[in-house]
Design a protein around this motif. Structure first.
Motif, PDB file in Angstrom:
ATOM      1  N   ALA A 358     -73.038  20.270 -12.294  1.00 52.69           N
ATOM      2  CA  ALA A 358     -72.556  19.563 -13.477  1.00 52.69           C
ATOM      3  C   ALA A 358     -71.091  19.877 -13.757  1.00 52.69           C
ATOM      4  CB  ALA A 358     -73.404  19.945 -14.692  1.00 52.69           C
ATOM      5  N   GLY A 359     -70.407  18.923 -14.374  1.00 51.69           N
ATOM      6  CA  GLY A 359     -69.065  19.176 -14.885  1.00 51.69           C
ATOM      7  C   GLY A 359     -67.928  19.062 -13.901  1.00 51.69           C
ATOM      8  N   GLY A 360     -68.154  18.487 -12.721  1.00 51.52           N
ATOM      9  CA  GLY A 360     -67.066  18.342 -11.750  1.00 51.52           C
ATOM     10  C   GLY A 360     -65.982  17.411 -12.259  1.00 51.52           C
ATOM     11  N   THR A 361     -64.714  17.672 -11.869  1.00 48.92           N
ATOM     12  CA  THR A 361     -63.604  16.831 -12.325  1.00 48.92           C
ATOM     13  C   THR A 361     -62.913  16.078 -11.193  1.00 48.92           C
ATOM     14  OG1 THR A 361     -61.983  18.633 -12.182  1.00 48.92           O
ATOM     15  CG2 THR A 361     -63.189  18.401 -14.262  1.00 48.92           C
ATOM     16  N   ILE A 362     -63.014  16.586  -9.962  1.00 43.82           N
ATOM     17  CA  ILE A 362     -62.425  15.934  -8.790  1.00 43.82           C
ATOM     18  C   ILE A 362     -63.108  16.519  -7.566  1.00 43.82           C
ATOM     19  CG2 ILE A 362     -60.526  17.600  -8.536  1.00 43.82           C
ATOM     20  CD1 ILE A 362     -58.743  15.185  -7.704  1.00 43.82           C
ATOM     21  N   THR A 363     -63.180  15.754  -6.475  1.00 45.50           N
ATOM     22  CA  THR A 363     -63.996  16.162  -5.336  1.00 45.50           C
ATOM     23  C   THR A 363     -63.229  16.075  -4.022  1.00 45.50           C
ATOM     24  OG1 THR A 363     -66.063  15.512  -6.418  1.00 45.50           O
ATOM     25  CG2 THR A 363     -66.094  15.578  -4.028  1.00 45.50           C
ATOM     26  N   ILE A 364     -63.619  16.966  -3.086  1.00 47.59           N
ATOM     27  CA  ILE A 364     -63.168  16.890  -1.690  1.00 47.59           C
ATOM     28  C   ILE A 364     -64.391  16.683  -0.805  1.00 47.59           C
ATOM     29  CG2 ILE A 364     -62.112  18.109   0.253  1.00 47.59           C
ATOM     30  CD1 ILE A 364     -60.473  19.719  -1.676  1.00 47.59           C
ATOM     31  N   THR A 365     -64.289  15.755   0.146  1.00 45.03           N
ATOM     32  CA  THR A 365     -65.320  15.620   1.170  1.00 45.03           C
ATOM     33  C   THR A 365     -64.680  15.860   2.530  1.00 45.03           C
ATOM     34  OG1 THR A 365     -66.974  14.147   2.162  1.00 45.03           O
ATOM     35  CG2 THR A 365     -65.002  13.094   1.273  1.00 45.03           C
ATOM     36  N   ASN A 366     -65.281  16.733   3.314  1.00 40.53           N
ATOM     37  CA  ASN A 366     -64.708  17.155   4.596  1.00 40.53           C
ATOM     38  C   ASN A 366     -65.469  16.490   5.736  1.00 40.53           C
ATOM     39  OD1 ASN A 366     -63.474  18.443   6.705  1.00 40.53           O
ATOM     40  ND2 ASN A 366     -64.247  20.484   6.228  1.00 40.53           N
ATOM     41  N   VAL A 367     -64.998  15.314   6.164  1.00 40.80           N
ATOM     42  CA  VAL A 367     -65.656  14.618   7.277  1.00 40.80           C
ATOM     43  C   VAL A 367     -65.149  15.126   8.615  1.00 40.80           C
ATOM     44  CG1 VAL A 367     -66.049  12.554   5.879  1.00 40.80           C
ATOM     45  CG2 VAL A 367     -63.980  12.707   7.301  1.00 40.80           C
ATOM     46  N   GLY A 368     -64.092  15.913   8.597  1.00 40.54           N
ATOM     47  CA  GLY A 368     -63.540  16.450   9.836  1.00 40.54           C
ATOM     48  C   GLY A 368     -64.506  17.353  10.580  1.00 40.54           C
ATOM     49  N   VAL A 369     -65.409  18.014   9.853  1.00 44.92           N
ATOM     50  CA  VAL A 369     -66.365  18.903  10.511  1.00 44.92           C
ATOM     51  C   VAL A 369     -67.315  18.129  11.412  1.00 44.92           C
ATOM     52  CG1 VAL A 369     -66.271  20.674   8.712  1.00 44.92           C
ATOM     53  CG2 VAL A 369     -67.909  18.801   8.502  1.00 44.92           C
ATOM     54  N   PHE A 370     -67.411  16.811  11.216  1.00 48.06           N
ATOM     55  CA  PHE A 370     -68.256  15.970  12.065  1.00 48.06           C
ATOM     56  C   PHE A 370     -67.436  15.248  13.139  1.00 48.06           C
ATOM     57  CE2 PHE A 370     -70.116  15.962   7.739  1.00 48.06           C
ATOM     58  CZ  PHE A 370     -71.254  16.701   8.008  1.00 48.06           C
ATOM     59  N   GLY A 371     -66.158  15.599  13.247  1.00 46.21           N
ATOM     60  CA  GLY A 371     -65.299  14.957  14.235  1.00 46.21           C
ATOM     61  C   GLY A 371     -64.802  13.592  13.821  1.00 46.21           C
ATOM     62  N   VAL A 372     -64.895  13.283  12.527  1.00 45.82           N
ATOM     63  CA  VAL A 372     -64.474  11.970  12.011  1.00 45.82           C
ATOM     64  C   VAL A 372     -63.040  12.072  11.505  1.00 45.82           C
ATOM     65  CG1 VAL A 372     -64.920  10.216  10.256  1.00 45.82           C
ATOM     66  CG2 VAL A 372     -66.834  11.366  11.395  1.00 45.82           C
ATOM     67  N   ASP A 373     -62.229  11.054  11.787  1.00 44.36           N
ATOM     68  CA  ASP A 373     -60.809  11.098  11.455  1.00 44.36           C
ATOM     69  C   ASP A 373     -60.507  10.749  10.006  1.00 44.36           C
ATOM     70  OD1 ASP A 373     -60.036  11.822  14.048  1.00 44.36           O
ATOM     71  OD2 ASP A 373     -60.130   9.744  14.715  1.00 44.36           O
ATOM     72  N   ALA A 374     -61.240   9.812   9.423  1.00 44.90           N
ATOM     73  CA  ALA A 374     -60.940   9.385   8.056  1.00 44.90           C
ATOM     74  C   ALA A 374     -62.120   8.611   7.498  1.00 44.90           C
ATOM     75  CB  ALA A 374     -59.678   8.517   8.031  1.00 44.90           C
ATOM     76  N   GLY A 375     -62.058   8.328   6.197  1.00 44.10           N
ATOM     77  CA  GLY A 375     -63.119   7.566   5.561  1.00 44.10           C
ATOM     78  C   GLY A 375     -62.650   6.975   4.247  1.00 44.10           C
ATOM     79  N   THR A 376     -63.495   6.171   3.639  1.00 39.44           N
ATOM     80  CA  THR A 376     -63.206   5.583   2.324  1.00 39.44           C
ATOM     81  C   THR A 376     -64.319   6.021   1.372  1.00 39.44           C
ATOM     82  OG1 THR A 376     -64.355   3.544   2.944  1.00 39.44           O
ATOM     83  CG2 THR A 376     -61.974   3.616   3.275  1.00 39.44           C
ATOM     84  N   PRO A 377     -64.287   7.250   0.915  1.00 37.89           N
ATOM     85  CA  PRO A 377     -65.392   7.788   0.114  1.00 37.89           C
ATOM     86  C   PRO A 377     -65.523   7.104  -1.237  1.00 37.89           C
ATOM     87  CG  PRO A 377     -63.529   9.294   0.065  1.00 37.89           C
ATOM     88  CD  PRO A 377     -63.193   8.236   1.067  1.00 37.89           C
ATOM     89  N   ILE A 378     -66.765   7.105  -1.756  1.00 46.07           N
ATOM     90  CA  ILE A 378     -67.043   6.558  -3.080  1.00 46.07           C
ATOM     91  C   ILE A 378     -66.923   7.669  -4.111  1.00 46.07           C
ATOM     92  CG2 ILE A 378     -68.809   5.484  -4.531  1.00 46.07           C
ATOM     93  CD1 ILE A 378     -69.904   4.140  -2.040  1.00 46.07           C
ATOM     94  N   LEU A 379     -66.337   7.342  -5.251  1.00 43.82           N
ATOM     95  CA  LEU A 379     -66.122   8.327  -6.308  1.00 43.82           C
ATOM     96  C   LEU A 379     -67.436   8.863  -6.860  1.00 43.82           C
ATOM     97  CD1 LEU A 379     -63.457   6.329  -8.334  1.00 43.82           C
ATOM     98  CD2 LEU A 379     -62.999   8.319  -6.903  1.00 43.82           C
ATOM     99  N   ASN A 380     -67.430  10.124  -7.229  1.00 47.17           N
ATOM    100  CA  ASN A 380     -68.519  10.642  -8.039  1.00 47.17           C
ATOM    101  C   ASN A 380     -68.382  10.036  -9.435  1.00 47.17           C
ATOM    102  OD1 ASN A 380     -70.012  12.329  -6.350  1.00 47.17           O
ATOM    103  ND2 ASN A 380     -68.561  13.983  -6.584  1.00 47.17           N
ATOM    104  N   PRO A 381     -69.478   9.560 -10.034  1.00 45.52           N
ATOM    105  CA  PRO A 381     -69.377   8.999 -11.385  1.00 45.52           C
ATOM    106  C   PRO A 381     -68.749  10.005 -12.346  1.00 45.52           C
ATOM    107  CG  PRO A 381     -71.529   8.525 -10.448  1.00 45.52           C
ATOM    108  CD  PRO A 381     -70.843   9.460  -9.490  1.00 45.52           C
ATOM    109  N   GLY A 382     -67.811   9.519 -13.160  1.00 44.93           N
ATOM    110  CA  GLY A 382     -67.154  10.396 -14.124  1.00 44.93           C
ATOM    111  C   GLY A 382     -65.918  11.084 -13.593  1.00 44.93           C
ATOM    112  N   GLU A 383     -65.508  10.770 -12.363  1.00 45.04           N
ATOM    113  CA  GLU A 383     -64.302  11.368 -11.790  1.00 45.04           C
ATOM    114  C   GLU A 383     -63.314  10.270 -11.406  1.00 45.04           C
ATOM    115  OE1 GLU A 383     -65.190  14.119  -8.651  1.00 45.04           O
ATOM    116  OE2 GLU A 383     -66.771  15.124  -9.794  1.00 45.04           O
ATOM    117  N   ALA A 384     -62.030  10.647 -11.390  1.00 44.19           N
ATOM    118  CA  ALA A 384     -60.987   9.668 -11.101  1.00 44.19           C
ATOM    119  C   ALA A 384     -60.658   9.563  -9.624  1.00 44.19           C
ATOM    120  CB  ALA A 384     -59.712  10.012 -11.877  1.00 44.19           C
TER     121      ALA A 384
END
Length: 446
Positions: A358-384
């Motif tokens: 609970a209470g997150g304000t901004i997020t990081i997702t690390n797709v590099g650990v799967f060998g992926v170069d980039a992505g277009t992640p969806i926001l967590n609700p309530g974060e910018a």
């Protein structure tokens, strides 16, 4: 002896139901106050339920694998000894009342769960009608009897086995003290692939099933997976998403990581590139506060947070979870790296608490650990915003006027265009990349 009924408590965050994963006690067991009696799974986390009473288990009111609503009775416990408190003929009414209060005081109650079932019912008010016993008593009894020889395994492993239709009693454990591990379950599944778990019902367009093969597998969507699915749909169709990308030379950060790992200060900590990316993000927020805000739909206002609870998207056996590091902007690199290790380990073990989610304000997702170069992640609700960190690869790159083999990565940033305009998002992403291209800037600004 009095029999107390314990109802499923409010587990916080507005959750109204939970799935009973496993019982840790059986009928006839003597239990202590606050002893863990069951493992349940909410839409956000796996939770251990402590007993609000000390006494003897009289009945288990729910079957493993069922979903219960808050307030539903789950267990009955025989508590105390009322015989010695029974009033004699002609006893003083005031003395009887005093003894009654004494009896109430002898009932151990877990803080936060209230007192007896009757009192709790009065406070809770109207509830949906609940049955006094499981719909299938035979099934419930069998579940309890199996509990006498309950295989040793952690909740995430039990959940994995349940998803795959595997009886843990048939699996040999290779973990400490014979505990069944995730690898044991997967190994058992691989060794029994000739036994189909779910067969599809043949339809007009269904190919004939081949012996020993499955044509479909159906997995119930509930708990964390259902919550994640609902949240992502709500976010995708509520917040206007924009995603930007930047590819840059991260060689100097990789070199700095190598030096830090060899230092005494980080001898006991697993230091990863994600730690420096996280540090660069929280530093960049100082000049780009709009990325650490949320949209108040009711008030039609932008609310900017002056603290950073940094969410880290983690893949777990129970699905995607995003626990967050509280006040990450106040942590030095060493403490931030340590928090990342602990957060990830706890999530993978299925022990993340609702408070950590609970209470997150901004997020990081690390797709590099799967060998992926980039992505277009969806926001967590309530974060910018959410930052996506891609794989680090050796590539030919222009360096000091020549082509050299350098470490290169891509960052992508998705943000809510109601809160963040293109200039703000671009500047934020560029600031993070600049600090990781030249980590001396990051050190100077930290």
């Amino acid at each position: 002896m009095s029999v107390e009924s314990f109802q499923l408590p409010d587990l916080g965050e507005g959750l109204t139901e939970a799935e009973l994963i496993s019982w840790l006690v059986k009928v006839g067991d003597t239990i202590e106050l606050n002893q863990i009696i069951a493992e349940v799974e909410t839409a956000k986390a796996s939770v251990e339920l402590p007993s609000p009473y000390a006494g003897t288990v009289v009945a288990l009111k729910a079957v493993e694998g069922t979903t219960m609503e808050v307030g539903a009775p789950i267990i009955e416990i025989s508590v105390g000894n009322t015989a010695e408190l029974a009033p004699s003929a002609g006893a003083d009414p005031q003395d009887q009342e005093a003894r009654g209060h004494e009896a109430e005081e002898r009932v151990p109650v877990l803080v936060g769960y209230g007192v007896s079932g009757a009192s709790a019912s009065r406070r809770r008010g109207k509830r949906r009608p609940q049955e006094d016993a499981p719909a299938n008593p035979t099934s419930a009894t069998a579940s309890v009897e199996r509990g006498t020889e309950r295989p040793a395994a952690k909740p995430p492993v039990r959940f994995l086995a349940k998803q795959k239709g595997i009886d843990l009693a048939a699996v040999s454990g290779t973990g400490p003290d014979g505990r069944i591990t995730r690898s044991d379950v997967l190994g058992y599944e691989a060794a029994h692939t000739d036994a189909p778990s779910v067969m599809a019902k043949a339809g007009p367009a269904t190919l004939p099933a081949v012996a020993g093969q499955t044509t479909e597998t159906r997995t119930p969507v509930k708990g964390v997976r259902r919550h994640t699915a609902d949240a992502m749909v709500r976010s995708a169709f509520t917040a206007p998403h924009v995603t930007e990308f930047i590819t840059f030379d991260i060689t100097r950060t990789v070199e700095l990581l190598s030096n830090l790992r060899a230092s005494q200060a980080f001898a006991d900590i697993k230091l990863t590139p994600l730690a420096l990316v996280a540090k660069a993000l929280v530093v960049a927020l100082r000049d780009n506060p709009s990325l650490n805000s949320y949209w108040d739909e009711h008030a039609q206002e932008i609310v900017t947070k002056h603290y950073v609870n940094l969410g880290i998207a983690a893949a777990t056996p129970r699905g995607l979870m995003v626990p967050n590091i509280k006040d990450a902007d106040r942590l030095g690199l060493r403490d931030l790296a340590k928090s990342l290790v602990e957060l990830t380990r706890t999530a993978k073990e299925g022990k993340t608490s609702p408070a950590d989610l609970a209470g997150g304000t901004i997020t990081i997702t690390n797709v590099g650990v799967f060998g992926v170069d980039a992505g277009t992640p969806i926001l967590n609700p309530g974060e910018a915003a959410i930052l996506c960190f891609g794989a680090i690869r050796k590539q030919p790159w222009e360096f000091e006027g020549e082509v050299a083999l350098r470490s290169v990565t891509t960052l992508s940033l998705s943000f809510d265009h109601r809160l963040v305009d293109g200039e703000q998002g671009s500047r934020f992403l560029s600031d993070i990349a600049a600090m990781l291209s030249d980590p001396l800037q990051l050190i100077a600004l930290s």
